[in-house]
Design an enzyme around this catalytic site. Structure first.
Site, short mmCIF file in Angstrom:
data_model
loop_
_atom_site.label_atom_id
_atom_site.label_comp_id
_atom_site.label_asym_id
_atom_site.label_seq_id
_atom_site.Cartn_x
_atom_site.Cartn_y
_atom_site.Cartn_z
N SER A 1 0.83 -1.20 0.00
CA SER A 1 0.00 0.00 0.00
C SER A 1 0.86 1.26 0.00
CB SER A 1 -0.90 0.01 1.25
OG SER A 1 -1.48 1.28 1.45
N TYR B 1 -2.26 -0.08 9.99
CA TYR B 1 -2.49 -0.68 8.67
C TYR B 1 -1.19 -0.63 7.84
CZ TYR B 1 -4.07 -1.10 3.82
OH TYR B 1 -4.21 -1.49 2.51
#
Length: 338
Positions: free
Chosen positions: A129, A154
């Site tokens: 990501s 995350y």
């Protein structure tokens, strides 16, 4: 083409579009997904219904944390390629539900790595990501930059996936490629993402939350561009970089068969302009609730995609004008809005 590809997260946004494209390319696709209720299960089931209409697609409802089930699947299917897209998504959700991220994104990925070790595959491609860039402000974000200052859990789990993949590439010579996606959007998108939230609220006459007073910039990337990048990389297993040096280590490559790529539009767009394009496509003005930058968020993302362009001859280029139009058309058709 008889190559068999495992796509984890096949009921998810990117997993659905990738599976559909791979089927169109002639691959045999095995999809895995737990189909949890993080967002509308009906949307996930709609995606799966489209995929299961193709005889070369088979689906298994499996949690990646279920190691015996994953091992059994790999032993039975003998995959050529694996694309791991299954994960607990969402930066903001990770602040209130941290354990969900460790269990899904770390334990689940470890089970995939172990299965690839015990049932050798030609190439393991996995989703990372843009959030891993964290506090880095060297724009555009380069895969050759250090990314050791994450802003939310995350991002930590995605950076951890990259480190875990490197260890397995080193120990077992598994070719692994990590893909840092930048703000993906498009038809059948996730309901917790900005475009979906904005479209729904504007049509319902409700206010939209605009963080950082609209001054945020995002490298919005249309899902078809993400899929094109993945499809081009699947048959190109990562190789060791003979020039790699431990004295001046390149984070994107290695002495092991390991590689990291950005897949982003290479053209950041200010959030206010993004909203204007949504308004134009809906023919309705948004009621804006201007708010400060949210905890865990970054003010700007911007992808350097030179490595992707050099290695597979592709650079994402879909404009937000075209991409948002495609999404709005899908949204109105899917939800039967005149």
């Amino acid at each position: 083409m008889s190559n068999k590809v495992l796509v984890t997260g096949a009921a998810g946004f990117i997993g659905f579009h990738l599976s559909k494209r791979l089927l169109a390319e002639g691959f045999n696709v095995v999809g895995v997904d737990i189909v949890n209720d993080y967002y509308d299960v009906g949307l996930k089931e709609s995606r799966l219904k489209i995929l299961t209409g193709d005889g070369r697609f088979s689906f298994h409802k499996i949690d990646l944390q279920d190691k015996p089930a994953i091992d059994k699947l790999f032993n039975q299917e003998k995959f050529d390629f694996v694309v791991n897209l299954a994960a607990q998504a969402g930066v903001r959700y990770s602040i209130t539900n941290p354990y969900a991220y460790l269990e899904s994104n770390l334990t689940g990925f470890l089970n995939i790595l172990e299965a690839c070790r015990n049932n050798p595959v030609k190439h393991l491609v996995y989703a990372s990501s843009s959030s891993v860039y964290g506090a880095n402000r060297n724009m555009p974000f380069s895969v050759h930059d250090n990314v050791d200052h994450p802003l939310a859990l995350y991002a930590v789990t995605k950076k951890s996936n990259e480190l875990m993949a490197h260890a397995y590439s080193n120990l077992y010579q598994i070719p692994t490629t990590g893909l840092r996606f930048f703000t993906v959007y498009g038809p059948y998108g996730r309901p917790d993402m900005a475009l979906f939230l904005f479209t729904k609220a504007i049509l319902e006459g409700k206010p939209i939350d605009v963080f950082n007073h609209g001054k945020m910039k995002r490298d919005f990337t249309y899902v078809d561009d993400i899929v094109e990048g993945i499809v081009r990389l699947i048959p190109k297993p990562s190789k060791a970089n003979p020039a790699w040096s431990g004295m001046n280590p390149d984070p994107a490559t290695s002495f092991a068969p390991y590689k990291i790529y950005n897949i982003g539009n290479n053209s950041p767009v200010e959030l206010m302009h993004f909203i204007e394009v949504v308004e134009q496509n809906l023919g309705v003005k948004a009621i804006k609730n201007l708010l400060p930058l949210q905890e865990g968020d970054v003010p700007e993302t911007y992808a350097n995609v030179d490595d992707l362009t050099n290695d597979v001859g592709f650079k994402p280029s879909t404009t937000i004008e075209h991409g948002i139009e495609q999404f709005v058309n899908w949204y109105k058709e899917y939800y039967k809005i005149k």
